[in-house]
Design a protein around this motif. Sequence first.
Motif, PDB file in Angstrom:
ATOM      1  N   PHE A  98       0.834  -1.207   0.000  1.00 57.51           N
ATOM      2  CA  PHE A  98       0.000   0.000   0.000  1.00 57.51           C
ATOM      3  C   PHE A  98       0.872   1.262   0.000  1.00 57.51           C
ATOM      4  O   PHE A  98       0.522   2.262  -0.625  1.00 57.51           O
ATOM      5  N   LEU A  99       2.007   1.185   0.667  1.00 58.01           N
ATOM      6  CA  LEU A  99       2.934   2.317   0.677  1.00 58.01           C
ATOM      7  C   LEU A  99       3.589   2.498  -0.692  1.00 58.01           C
ATOM      8  O   LEU A  99       3.756   3.627  -1.169  1.00 58.01           O
ATOM      9  N   ILE A 100       3.959   1.376  -1.326  1.00 54.11           N
ATOM     10  CA  ILE A 100       4.597   1.450  -2.654  1.00 54.11           C
ATOM     11  C   ILE A 100       3.661   2.072  -3.679  1.00 54.11           C
ATOM     12  O   ILE A 100       4.069   2.895  -4.508  1.00 54.11           O
ATOM     13  N   LEU A 101       2.394   1.707  -3.643  1.00 50.85           N
ATOM     14  CA  LEU A 101       1.428   2.267  -4.599  1.00 50.85           C
ATOM     15  C   LEU A 101       1.356   3.784  -4.514  1.00 50.85           C
ATOM     16  O   LEU A 101       1.187   4.468  -5.531  1.00 50.85           O
ATOM     17  N   ARG A 102       1.458   4.306  -3.326  1.00 49.61           N
ATOM     18  CA  ARG A 102       1.322   5.752  -3.153  1.00 49.61           C
ATOM     19  C   ARG A 102       2.557   6.514  -3.632  1.00 49.61           C
ATOM     20  O   ARG A 102       2.529   7.741  -3.710  1.00 49.61           O
ATOM     21  N   LEU A 103       3.624   5.831  -3.993  1.00 51.78           N
ATOM     22  CA  LEU A 103       4.770   6.500  -4.607  1.00 51.78           C
ATOM     23  C   LEU A 103       4.392   7.082  -5.966  1.00 51.78           C
ATOM     24  O   LEU A 103       5.068   7.989  -6.465  1.00 51.78           O
ATOM     25  N   ASN A 104       3.334   6.543  -6.558  1.00 52.24           N
ATOM     26  CA  ASN A 104       2.880   7.056  -7.855  1.00 52.24           C
ATOM     27  C   ASN A 104       1.552   7.807  -7.710  1.00 52.24           C
ATOM     28  O   ASN A 104       0.778   7.913  -8.660  1.00 52.24           O
ATOM     29  N   ASP A 105       1.273   8.313  -6.527  1.00 46.90           N
ATOM     30  CA  ASP A 105       0.045   9.070  -6.284  1.00 46.90           C
ATOM     31  C   ASP A 105       0.055  10.350  -7.129  1.00 46.90           C
ATOM     32  O   ASP A 105       1.118  10.893  -7.447  1.00 46.90           O
ATOM     33  N   TRP A 106      -1.140  10.839  -7.494  1.00 44.67           N
ATOM     34  CA  TRP A 106      -1.224  12.049  -8.323  1.00 44.67           C
ATOM     35  C   TRP A 106      -1.026  13.335  -7.531  1.00 44.67           C
ATOM     36  O   TRP A 106      -0.924  14.412  -8.104  1.00 44.67           O
ATOM     37  N   VAL A 107      -0.960  13.217  -6.190  1.00 41.07           N
ATOM     38  CA  VAL A 107      -0.705  14.396  -5.349  1.00 41.07           C
ATOM     39  C   VAL A 107       0.761  14.358  -4.905  1.00 41.07           C
ATOM     40  O   VAL A 107       1.177  13.409  -4.229  1.00 41.07           O
ATOM     41  N   GLU A 138       2.455  15.803  -2.592  1.00 36.93           N
ATOM     42  CA  GLU A 138       2.685  15.694  -1.143  1.00 36.93           C
ATOM     43  C   GLU A 138       2.503  14.263  -0.659  1.00 36.93           C
ATOM     44  O   GLU A 138       3.214  13.809   0.261  1.00 36.93           O
ATOM     45  N   ILE A 139       1.559  13.550  -1.252  1.00 33.57           N
ATOM     46  CA  ILE A 139       1.349  12.144  -0.875  1.00 33.57           C
ATOM     47  C   ILE A 139       2.556  11.306  -1.304  1.00 33.57           C
ATOM     48  O   ILE A 139       3.019  10.437  -0.560  1.00 33.57           O
ATOM     49  N   ARG A 140       3.065  11.580  -2.504  1.00 33.46           N
ATOM     50  CA  ARG A 140       4.242  10.842  -2.989  1.00 33.46           C
ATOM     51  C   ARG A 140       5.434  11.066  -2.053  1.00 33.46           C
ATOM     52  O   ARG A 140       6.165  10.116  -1.718  1.00 33.46           O
ATOM     53  N   GLU A 141       5.627  12.300  -1.648  1.00 37.19           N
ATOM     54  CA  GLU A 141       6.755  12.611  -0.753  1.00 37.19           C
ATOM     55  C   GLU A 141       6.587  11.918   0.599  1.00 37.19           C
ATOM     56  O   GLU A 141       7.568  11.397   1.164  1.00 37.19           O
ATOM     57  N   LEU A 142       5.371  11.919   1.117  1.00 36.55           N
ATOM     58  CA  LEU A 142       5.118  11.266   2.405  1.00 36.55           C
ATOM     59  C   LEU A 142       5.399   9.766   2.310  1.00 36.55           C
ATOM     60  O   LEU A 142       6.062   9.195   3.183  1.00 36.55           O
ATOM     61  N   ALA A 143       4.909   9.121   1.229  1.00 35.48           N
ATOM     62  CA  ALA A 143       5.133   7.681   1.050  1.00 35.48           C
ATOM     63  C   ALA A 143       6.620   7.376   0.892  1.00 35.48           C
ATOM     64  O   ALA A 143       7.129   6.392   1.462  1.00 35.48           O
ATOM     65  N   ILE A 150       8.339   7.451   4.272  1.00 33.68           N
ATOM     66  CA  ILE A 150       8.029   6.263   5.092  1.00 33.68           C
ATOM     67  C   ILE A 150       8.804   5.054   4.598  1.00 33.68           C
ATOM     68  O   ILE A 150       9.369   4.279   5.386  1.00 33.68           O
ATOM     69  N   LEU A 151       8.850   4.887   3.286  1.00 34.36           N
ATOM     70  CA  LEU A 151       9.518   3.710   2.711  1.00 34.36           C
ATOM     71  C   LEU A 151      11.032   3.768   2.887  1.00 34.36           C
ATOM     72  O   LEU A 151      11.681   2.732   3.035  1.00 34.36           O
ATOM     73  N   GLU A 152      11.587   4.962   2.861  1.00 39.62           N
ATOM     74  CA  GLU A 152      13.034   5.098   3.018  1.00 39.62           C
ATOM     75  C   GLU A 152      13.505   4.500   4.346  1.00 39.62           C
ATOM     76  O   GLU A 152      14.583   3.906   4.436  1.00 39.62           O
ATOM     77  N   LYS A 153      12.686   4.643   5.382  1.00 41.21           N
ATOM     78  CA  LYS A 153      13.037   4.101   6.695  1.00 41.21           C
ATOM     79  C   LYS A 153      12.972   2.574   6.726  1.00 41.21           C
ATOM     80  O   LYS A 153      13.473   1.951   7.667  1.00 41.21           O
ATOM     81  N   ARG A 154      12.315   1.999   5.727  1.00 43.75           N
ATOM     82  CA  ARG A 154      12.175   0.539   5.674  1.00 43.75           C
ATOM     83  C   ARG A 154      13.156  -0.124   4.708  1.00 43.75           C
ATOM     84  O   ARG A 154      13.092  -1.331   4.491  1.00 43.75           O
ATOM     85  N   ARG A 195       4.739   9.867 -13.251  1.00 46.33           N
ATOM     86  CA  ARG A 195       4.439  11.027 -12.400  1.00 46.33           C
ATOM     87  C   ARG A 195       5.680  11.518 -11.654  1.00 46.33           C
ATOM     88  O   ARG A 195       5.743  12.659 -11.222  1.00 46.33           O
ATOM     89  N   ASP A 196       6.666  10.614 -11.501  1.00 50.04           N
ATOM     90  CA  ASP A 196       7.885  10.978 -10.783  1.00 50.04           C
ATOM     91  C   ASP A 196       8.989  10.036 -11.252  1.00 50.04           C
ATOM     92  O   ASP A 196       8.723   8.989 -11.864  1.00 50.04           O
ATOM     93  N   ASN A 197      10.213  10.401 -10.944  1.00 52.32           N
ATOM     94  CA  ASN A 197      11.355   9.543 -11.290  1.00 52.32           C
ATOM     95  C   ASN A 197      11.671   8.648 -10.097  1.00 52.32           C
ATOM     96  O   ASN A 197      12.139   9.114  -9.058  1.00 52.32           O
ATOM     97  N   HIS A 198      11.402   7.346 -10.267  1.00 52.52           N
ATOM     98  CA  HIS A 198      11.580   6.407  -9.153  1.00 52.52           C
ATOM     99  C   HIS A 198      12.840   5.556  -9.309  1.00 52.52           C
ATOM    100  O   HIS A 198      13.007   4.573  -8.590  1.00 52.52           O
ATOM    101  N   SER A 199      13.706   5.925 -10.238  1.00 50.57           N
ATOM    102  CA  SER A 199      14.853   5.055 -10.552  1.00 50.57           C
ATOM    103  C   SER A 199      15.760   4.835  -9.347  1.00 50.57           C
ATOM    104  O   SER A 199      16.220   3.709  -9.106  1.00 50.57           O
ATOM    105  N   SER A 200      16.021   5.882  -8.574  1.00 50.79           N
ATOM    106  CA  SER A 200      16.930   5.714  -7.425  1.00 50.79           C
ATOM    107  C   SER A 200      16.312   4.804  -6.376  1.00 50.79           C
ATOM    108  O   SER A 200      17.005   3.981  -5.747  1.00 50.79           O
ATOM    109  N   PHE A 201      14.988   4.922  -6.183  1.00 50.27           N
ATOM    110  CA  PHE A 201      14.313   4.057  -5.221  1.00 50.27           C
ATOM    111  C   PHE A 201      14.365   2.596  -5.684  1.00 50.27           C
ATOM    112  O   PHE A 201      14.679   1.696  -4.896  1.00 50.27           O
ATOM    113  N   VAL A 202      14.074   2.369  -6.964  1.00 48.65           N
ATOM    114  CA  VAL A 202      14.077   0.999  -7.499  1.00 48.65           C
ATOM    115  C   VAL A 202      15.472   0.393  -7.383  1.00 48.65           C
ATOM    116  O   VAL A 202      15.626  -0.764  -6.956  1.00 48.65           O
TER     117      VAL A 202
END
Length: 545
Positions: free
Chosen positions: A154-163, A165-170, A173-177, A201-208
């Motif tokens: 559920f946290l991973i899905l919100r990385l591609n949220d359209w808002v 601020e939601i993407r940043e919050l997710a 949270i995930l960075e700590k995990r 919606r965002d560049n997720h390459s570093s996270f992946v």
Amino acid sequence: MKVSEATPSLDEFLRRIITLEEGMTRSPVPHHLVEKVSHSCDFRAIPRLVPTALSRNRHVAAAAAAIIASLLESAPPSAYHWLDETVRRIDIDWKHHVKPALLWGPSRVFRTAHDLGEMGWVIAALGTFDRSGYIREAALKELACMWGGRQLPFLILRLNDWVPEIRELAAGILEKRLDGDYAVHWVACLPLVLSLRECRRDNHSSFVEGVISLVTGPEHVRLLLEALSSASRETRRFAYHVALQHLPDSMVTLIGRALREKDVIIKKSAALIARHHASEEPFRRLLGTMVRDRSALVRREALLAFRETGDPGLQGHAEKALFDNDSAMRRIAREIVSGMGGEPDIAGFYREALGTVVTPRLTVALLGLGETGKESDATIALPYARGNQAPVRKAALTALGSLAPSAHFELFLGALSDENPGVSAAARKILARLPGRLEGDLLCGMFTRSEAPHVKWNILLLFRAMPKWESLPSLLLIYARSEGELEKKSLALLKRWLTRFNRNQAKPLPSQAEKGRLALKEAQRKLEKPLARELEFLLSGWEAR
């Protein structure tokens, strides 16, 4: 097999819930009923359970949350994308589940999540699907306080949220995990993580890359290798993908293991890598196994690898491949044989083989002759189309359909009623390429006379290939005179006819318009009123002209 939408146990559970809520009882929902629903449904039942999980009755909410948690345990990773879209369409009043004083505040807390204790995470997880960004934000903050693998998708899905601020919050949270304690959960979520590469919606390459580095590290690679045997097909595929790309020292062993898998997607990925490295000795030894593989996708890669590396046994492999069951393999083999010098008569090769080969190769020889022969070769294939063995009849019809389709129209029409479904389907595919020769009355009569379901279905499918005004009267008559499954199928074809009506501007002949009106009159008693009115309007329009 589990089903999703409506099972007796799910309906019984929901009826029991209504009784409990109306009676305002505080009795727990019977455990056996919760277990029954959990074992008879799959994740697609979750949207039906969402309103129940948000019930004001704590016992009802706990029971529904327990079922949802159980269904999520067996859900494939792709299910979360589907749930995200589906649950968002459900109208939910979250005001009851959020502290009123903090309704629009940044520190919103889900009351129900706390009331349900261990199952409270389910309520917060469902909140991440809501259409309101405020609710999704509150849900993420709830999940941030919960540590476990169940919350990760559920946290991973919100990385591609359209808002944003939601993407940043997710992301925070995930960075700590992103640590070793979570490695086993990250491996299970690899399909969701890698799907972020396709998100824009965002560049997720570093996270992946961070997740991949974690799960391929020396201390966690064992977990990745264990995922190759996961019960989830998606997890197995993505685990192989990551392992083959990031564990070069084990690549030969991994490819050999992947080629033994039943999943053709995994086998294909391994075969592509083996072909890329075919010039290296350890990989070259794999080609001998690959060229005999049951999967045509793997055999093709092996044959292409032999050609690209100039293997000494290339000609022998190509000649064997001329009799491969896969048409693409035969095409590649013909290209190799033709490129070895001279002007080989490949059609003659198949003609000669027809007199000597046994049944399995006989069908391939017929197919090969159809792919390489001339119109005059139809006389060679014709006797086989009337043979006793269904595979041979099917191959002969396919060959004739390539060599001289118009000359053998009557043969194909007769084969449409063949007792063997495969032969009938082969005839239908050829006839579909000859729409100008088909007549609605003729096919309608064949449909009425036939008793075999596969013949009736193949005749119905032929109407899709016919001119629109020629097919409509027959479709209406068949619908009017059919029952059960055939009635549903003919209705589906009628609706398809309407959706494609404007794809061409052909006008009906007066006789076709009259046939259509008569057929509509017979079918009108069964047709849905809007559909009947639309057809009546179309046909009456031509009457006026």
